[in-house]
Write a protein that holds these residues in place. Structure first.
Motif, PDB file in Angstrom:
ATOM      1  N   LEU A   1       0.832  -1.201   0.000  1.00  0.00           N
ATOM      2  CA  LEU A   1       0.000   0.000   0.000  1.00  0.00           C
ATOM      3  C   LEU A   1       0.870   1.255   0.000  1.00  0.00           C
ATOM      4  O   LEU A   1       0.666   2.163  -0.818  1.00  0.00           O
ATOM      5  N   TYR A   2       1.843   1.299   0.878  1.00  0.00           N
ATOM      6  CA  TYR A   2       2.714   2.481   0.945  1.00  0.00           C
ATOM      7  C   TYR A   2       3.588   2.604  -0.301  1.00  0.00           C
ATOM      8  O   TYR A   2       3.887   3.710  -0.734  1.00  0.00           O
TER       9      TYR A   2
ATOM     10  N   GLN B   1       5.240   5.201  -5.156  1.00  0.00           N
ATOM     11  CA  GLN B   1       5.662   5.072  -6.542  1.00  0.00           C
ATOM     12  C   GLN B   1       4.787   5.911  -7.479  1.00  0.00           C
ATOM     13  O   GLN B   1       5.248   6.313  -8.549  1.00  0.00           O
ATOM     14  N   VAL B   2       3.556   6.192  -7.089  1.00  0.00           N
ATOM     15  CA  VAL B   2       2.757   7.159  -7.866  1.00  0.00           C
ATOM     16  C   VAL B   2       3.429   8.522  -7.782  1.00  0.00           C
ATOM     17  O   VAL B   2       3.542   9.230  -8.783  1.00  0.00           O
TER      18      VAL B   2
ATOM     19  N   VAL C   1       3.946   0.731  -9.548  1.00  0.00           N
ATOM     20  CA  VAL C   1       2.575   0.974  -9.088  1.00  0.00           C
ATOM     21  C   VAL C   1       1.690  -0.201  -9.472  1.00  0.00           C
ATOM     22  O   VAL C   1       0.915  -0.702  -8.647  1.00  0.00           O
ATOM     23  N   LEU C   2       1.801  -0.662 -10.716  1.00  0.00           N
ATOM     24  CA  LEU C   2       0.988  -1.798 -11.156  1.00  0.00           C
ATOM     25  C   LEU C   2       1.320  -3.056 -10.366  1.00  0.00           C
ATOM     26  O   LEU C   2       0.412  -3.816  -9.992  1.00  0.00           O
ATOM     27  N   LEU C   3       2.595  -3.287 -10.110  1.00  0.00           N
ATOM     28  CA  LEU C   3       2.982  -4.454  -9.320  1.00  0.00           C
ATOM     29  C   LEU C   3       2.474  -4.348  -7.881  1.00  0.00           C
ATOM     30  O   LEU C   3       2.006  -5.339  -7.309  1.00  0.00           O
ATOM     31  N   ALA C   4       2.562  -3.166  -7.291  1.00  0.00           N
ATOM     32  CA  ALA C   4       2.073  -2.977  -5.928  1.00  0.00           C
ATOM     33  C   ALA C   4       0.562  -3.155  -5.862  1.00  0.00           C
ATOM     34  O   ALA C   4       0.041  -3.757  -4.916  1.00  0.00           O
ATOM     35  N   MET C   5      -0.143  -2.659  -6.861  1.00  0.00           N
ATOM     36  CA  MET C   5      -1.600  -2.849  -6.890  1.00  0.00           C
ATOM     37  C   MET C   5      -1.947  -4.330  -7.048  1.00  0.00           C
ATOM     38  O   MET C   5      -2.900  -4.820  -6.441  1.00  0.00           O
ATOM     39  N   GLY C   6      -1.173  -5.050  -7.866  1.00  0.00           N
ATOM     40  CA  GLY C   6      -1.378  -6.492  -7.987  1.00  0.00           C
ATOM     41  C   GLY C   6      -1.123  -7.191  -6.665  1.00  0.00           C
ATOM     42  O   GLY C   6      -1.846  -8.127  -6.298  1.00  0.00           O
TER      43      GLY C   6
ATOM     44  N   ILE D   1       9.877  10.885   1.880  1.00  0.00           N
ATOM     45  CA  ILE D   1      10.920  11.395   0.983  1.00  0.00           C
ATOM     46  C   ILE D   1      10.379  11.553  -0.432  1.00  0.00           C
ATOM     47  O   ILE D   1      10.648  12.550  -1.105  1.00  0.00           O
ATOM     48  N   PHE D   2       9.578  10.578  -0.888  1.00  0.00           N
ATOM     49  CA  PHE D   2       8.968  10.693  -2.219  1.00  0.00           C
ATOM     50  C   PHE D   2       8.015  11.878  -2.279  1.00  0.00           C
ATOM     51  O   PHE D   2       7.941  12.578  -3.287  1.00  0.00           O
ATOM     52  N   GLY D   3       7.281  12.120  -1.198  1.00  0.00           N
ATOM     53  CA  GLY D   3       6.408  13.288  -1.150  1.00  0.00           C
ATOM     54  C   GLY D   3       7.187  14.579  -1.229  1.00  0.00           C
ATOM     55  O   GLY D   3       6.815  15.515  -1.944  1.00  0.00           O
ATOM     56  N   LEU D   4       8.294  14.635  -0.512  1.00  0.00           N
ATOM     57  CA  LEU D   4       9.166  15.818  -0.557  1.00  0.00           C
ATOM     58  C   LEU D   4       9.743  16.007  -1.960  1.00  0.00           C
ATOM     59  O   LEU D   4       9.783  17.129  -2.474  1.00  0.00           O
ATOM     60  N   CYS D   5      10.166  14.910  -2.587  1.00  0.00           N
ATOM     61  CA  CYS D   5      10.701  15.002  -3.955  1.00  0.00           C
ATOM     62  C   CYS D   5       9.624  15.437  -4.946  1.00  0.00           C
ATOM     63  O   CYS D   5       9.907  16.192  -5.877  1.00  0.00           O
ATOM     64  N   LEU D   6       8.389  14.972  -4.746  1.00  0.00           N
ATOM     65  CA  LEU D   6       7.292  15.399  -5.617  1.00  0.00           C
ATOM     66  C   LEU D   6       7.041  16.894  -5.470  1.00  0.00           C
ATOM     67  O   LEU D   6       6.891  17.612  -6.467  1.00  0.00           O
TER      68      LEU D   6
END
Length: 163
Positions: A99-100, A105-106, A114-119, A148-153
């Motif tokens: 989930l995280y 990854q989005v 994202v597709l692999l995590a959703m699977g 960190i991904f949020g900060l990078c976004l």
């Protein structure tokens, strides 16, 4: 509608013979291989333009932000490769992790992951929601990498709007 979509995804995963272990292995491979290709692309661009890596990162700071995200993905992929048995042994940890990772990854723009995590989330759909994740290290790492991904976004959006 959601039930039909869920059934479609489950049939697709069944045809591809993807269970939770194979999804995690593919996810780890993607987390390790995609950053290597990105690093190769940046190195190739540096050689084509006859510039140093520092000059490219200074000229286009968005590539520097993307490189930070790719380094994080590579480190996390390596960590997961070493500890995949711990994640697969504890399905609530696996669900929390997927989930995280889907959310992170989005933000990173890595839609293969994202597709692999959703699977992976669809495969663990029948797990009791009240169970808590026992592996605090993976849980903490997932939350830190999501931040960190949020900060990078946010940094990427700021740099894009600055131009």
């Amino acid at each position: 509608m959601i039930s039909k979509t869920n059934n479609f995804v489950i049939r697709l995963l069944d045809r591809a013979h993807l269970d939770t272990g194979k999804i995690l292995n593919t996810y780890i491979a993607a987390l390790i291989i995609i950053p290597l290709f990105f690093a190769g692309f940046v190195t190739y661009e540096a050689s084509l333009t006859a510039q140093s890596l520092a000059a490219i990162l200074t000229a286009t700071p968005i590539i520097a932000v993307d490189m930070v995200m790719m380094i994080i993905n590579f480190i996390f992929g390596y960590y997961l490769w070493l500890n995949k048995e711990k994640i697969l042994a504890d399905l609530p940890t696996y669900r929390f992790f997927m989930l995280y990772q889907a959310i992170g990854q989005v933000m990173a723009g890595n839609f293969i992951c994202v597709l692999l995590a959703m699977g992976g989330l669809v495969r663990t759909n029948g797990i009791n929601q009240k169970e808590q994740s026992n592996n605090k290290l993976i849980r903490g790492a997932s939350v830190i990498f999501l931040l960190i991904f949020g900060l990078c976004l946010i940094l990427t959006i700021w740099l894009s709007s600055k131009k």
